[in-house]
Design a protein around this motif. Sequence first.
Motif, PDB file in Angstrom:
ATOM      1  N   ASP A   1       0.818  -1.218   0.000  1.00 23.86           N
ATOM      2  CA  ASP A   1       0.000   0.000   0.000  1.00 23.86           C
ATOM      3  C   ASP A   1       0.851   1.266   0.000  1.00 23.86           C
ATOM      4  O   ASP A   1       0.382   2.317  -0.433  1.00 23.86           O
ATOM      5  N   ASP A   2       2.071   1.185   0.513  1.00 22.79           N
ATOM      6  CA  ASP A   2       2.949   2.351   0.586  1.00 22.79           C
ATOM      7  C   ASP A   2       3.738   2.565  -0.698  1.00 22.79           C
ATOM      8  O   ASP A   2       4.594   3.447  -0.750  1.00 22.79           O
ATOM      9  N   GLY A   3       3.508   1.772  -1.715  1.00 25.37           N
ATOM     10  CA  GLY A   3       4.270   1.890  -2.947  1.00 25.37           C
ATOM     11  C   GLY A   3       5.616   1.205  -2.808  1.00 25.37           C
ATOM     12  O   GLY A   3       5.890   0.485  -1.859  1.00 25.37           O
ATOM     13  N   ARG A   4       6.476   1.465  -3.754  1.00 25.21           N
ATOM     14  CA  ARG A   4       7.795   0.838  -3.745  1.00 25.21           C
ATOM     15  C   ARG A   4       8.670   1.449  -2.656  1.00 25.21           C
ATOM     16  O   ARG A   4       8.773   2.662  -2.527  1.00 25.21           O
ATOM     17  N   ILE A   5       9.297   0.593  -1.863  1.00 25.32           N
ATOM     18  CA  ILE A   5      10.218   1.014  -0.808  1.00 25.32           C
ATOM     19  C   ILE A   5      11.627   0.638  -1.257  1.00 25.32           C
ATOM     20  O   ILE A   5      11.877  -0.488  -1.678  1.00 25.32           O
ATOM     21  N   VAL A   6      12.547   1.591  -1.169  1.00 28.51           N
ATOM     22  CA  VAL A   6      13.950   1.351  -1.525  1.00 28.51           C
ATOM     23  C   VAL A   6      14.774   1.542  -0.266  1.00 28.51           C
ATOM     24  O   VAL A   6      14.707   2.590   0.381  1.00 28.51           O
ATOM     25  N   ARG A   7      15.532   0.514   0.097  1.00 23.19           N
ATOM     26  CA  ARG A   7      16.427   0.600   1.250  1.00 23.19           C
ATOM     27  C   ARG A   7      17.865   0.570   0.748  1.00 23.19           C
ATOM     28  O   ARG A   7      18.235  -0.294  -0.041  1.00 23.19           O
ATOM     29  N   ILE A   8      18.649   1.514   1.257  1.00 23.86           N
ATOM     30  CA  ILE A   8      20.048   1.612   0.861  1.00 23.86           C
ATOM     31  C   ILE A   8      20.904   1.206   2.050  1.00 23.86           C
ATOM     32  O   ILE A   8      20.949   1.918   3.059  1.00 23.86           O
ATOM     33  N   SER A   9      21.564   0.089   1.922  1.00 23.16           N
ATOM     34  CA  SER A   9      22.429  -0.400   2.992  1.00 23.16           C
ATOM     35  C   SER A   9      23.707   0.441   3.029  1.00 23.16           C
ATOM     36  O   SER A   9      24.406   0.572   2.022  1.00 23.16           O
ATOM     37  N   LEU A  10      24.010   1.002   4.183  1.00 25.06           N
ATOM     38  CA  LEU A  10      25.207   1.828   4.298  1.00 25.06           C
ATOM     39  C   LEU A  10      26.474   0.986   4.218  1.00 25.06           C
ATOM     40  O   LEU A  10      27.522   1.480   3.826  1.00 25.06           O
ATOM     41  N   ALA A  11      26.373  -0.287   4.558  1.00 21.48           N
ATOM     42  CA  ALA A  11      27.544  -1.167   4.487  1.00 21.48           C
ATOM     43  C   ALA A  11      27.910  -1.481   3.035  1.00 21.48           C
ATOM     44  O   ALA A  11      29.079  -1.707   2.731  1.00 21.48           O
ATOM     45  N   ASP A  12      26.918  -1.481   2.144  1.00 22.17           N
ATOM     46  CA  ASP A  12      27.151  -1.863   0.750  1.00 22.17           C
ATOM     47  C   ASP A  12      27.410  -0.682  -0.182  1.00 22.17           C
ATOM     48  O   ASP A  12      27.729  -0.886  -1.347  1.00 22.17           O
ATOM     49  N   HIS A  13      27.232   0.547   0.301  1.00 21.21           N
ATOM     50  CA  HIS A  13      27.402   1.725  -0.540  1.00 21.21           C
ATOM     51  C   HIS A  13      28.464   2.648   0.034  1.00 21.21           C
ATOM     52  O   HIS A  13      28.838   2.538   1.204  1.00 21.21           O
ATOM     53  N   ASP A  14      28.927   3.560  -0.779  1.00 24.99           N
ATOM     54  CA  ASP A  14      29.985   4.492  -0.412  1.00 24.99           C
ATOM     55  C   ASP A  14      29.529   5.411   0.717  1.00 24.99           C
ATOM     56  O   ASP A  14      28.563   6.160   0.573  1.00 24.99           O
ATOM     57  N   ARG A  15      30.245   5.368   1.865  1.00 26.48           N
ATOM     58  CA  ARG A  15      29.858   6.179   3.027  1.00 26.48           C
ATOM     59  C   ARG A  15      30.124   7.669   2.811  1.00 26.48           C
ATOM     60  O   ARG A  15      29.671   8.501   3.578  1.00 26.48           O
ATOM     61  N   ARG A  16      30.867   8.019   1.787  1.00 22.38           N
ATOM     62  CA  ARG A  16      31.051   9.436   1.485  1.00 22.38           C
ATOM     63  C   ARG A  16      29.819  10.000   0.800  1.00 22.38           C
ATOM     64  O   ARG A  16      29.604  11.198   0.789  1.00 22.38           O
ATOM     65  N   ILE A  17      29.001   9.126   0.224  1.00 17.95           N
ATOM     66  CA  ILE A  17      27.786   9.565  -0.472  1.00 17.95           C
ATOM     67  C   ILE A  17      26.555   9.341   0.395  1.00 17.95           C
ATOM     68  O   ILE A  17      25.725  10.230   0.550  1.00 17.95           O
ATOM     69  N   PHE A  18      26.430   8.162   0.974  1.00 20.42           N
ATOM     70  CA  PHE A  18      25.257   7.819   1.767  1.00 20.42           C
ATOM     71  C   PHE A  18      25.638   7.760   3.247  1.00 20.42           C
ATOM     72  O   PHE A  18      26.440   6.935   3.661  1.00 20.42           O
ATOM     73  N   VAL A  19      25.048   8.663   4.010  1.00 19.55           N
ATOM     74  CA  VAL A  19      25.313   8.764   5.446  1.00 19.55           C
ATOM     75  C   VAL A  19      23.975   8.701   6.184  1.00 19.55           C
ATOM     76  O   VAL A  19      22.924   8.949   5.585  1.00 19.55           O
ATOM     77  N   PRO A  20      23.984   8.374   7.493  1.00 16.38           N
ATOM     78  CA  PRO A  20      22.714   8.260   8.217  1.00 16.38           C
ATOM     79  C   PRO A  20      21.867   9.528   8.193  1.00 16.38           C
ATOM     80  O   PRO A  20      20.647   9.456   8.241  1.00 16.38           O
ATOM     81  N   THR A  21      22.498  10.686   8.110  1.00 16.55           N
ATOM     82  CA  THR A  21      21.761  11.947   7.985  1.00 16.55           C
ATOM     83  C   THR A  21      22.005  12.464   6.570  1.00 16.55           C
ATOM     84  O   THR A  21      23.059  13.019   6.290  1.00 16.55           O
ATOM     85  N   PRO A  22      21.055  12.304   5.655  1.00 14.65           N
ATOM     86  CA  PRO A  22      21.278  12.672   4.257  1.00 14.65           C
ATOM     87  C   PRO A  22      21.529  14.157   4.054  1.00 14.65           C
ATOM     88  O   PRO A  22      20.968  15.002   4.754  1.00 14.65           O
ATOM     89  N   TYR A  23      22.365  14.460   3.093  1.00 13.16           N
ATOM     90  CA  TYR A  23      22.711  15.831   2.735  1.00 13.16           C
ATOM     91  C   TYR A  23      21.453  16.625   2.400  1.00 13.16           C
ATOM     92  O   TYR A  23      20.611  16.165   1.637  1.00 13.16           O
TER      93      TYR A  23
END
Length: 186
Positions: free
Chosen positions: A87-109
């Motif tokens: 019901d919420d539509g497509r959900i995308v989860r980005i694992s911080l362990a699998d992606h570049d931490r310089r781009i994806f951080v817990p507090t998004p830019y």
Amino acid sequence: MGEKSPYDPSKPITRPLFPTRVDTIVHTEKGSVHCICPATGVQRDLAFQGFEADRDTLKYRCPAAAFGLECEGRERCHQAGGVMPGDDGRIVRISLADHDRRIFVPTPYGSPSWERGDNRRSALERINNRIDNSFGFERHFIRGLAKMQTRVGLALAVMMAMALGHVNAGRLEQMRSLVQPIPATG
């Protein structure tokens, strides 16, 4: 010869979020996540839903479902991602362990919490700059941690005393100033 480059400096460069599969989800180097409608080619920002600490992931949601937008390529988008949305539509989860931490951080830019943290960091940078340059700690000959802590403590006390003096004198605009301007005569 004479062919124009497809690069447009006014548009950010996007890369596939999941490069190992064909999908409609892309991201920029600043960490913003978008979907590209397979029917119209319109690029929309995914709705940020927060950081999931237990999964160590960033959670994003389909903008059409989150904001009530019409999307002609919704079904094809779901097929491309290999998902069956609820019901919420497509959900995308980005694992911080699998992606570049310089781009994806817990507090998004650019998020409100990022802005608050950046404002705090900027204020501390100004204080550190003042201690280094105005009080002469950039080039010092102080040896020993106790002596350094004492001198820095004294410098901070002087900064606070000067601010209090400006406030008590009714000069609120100079509260952060280390020097009092010479009054204009004439």
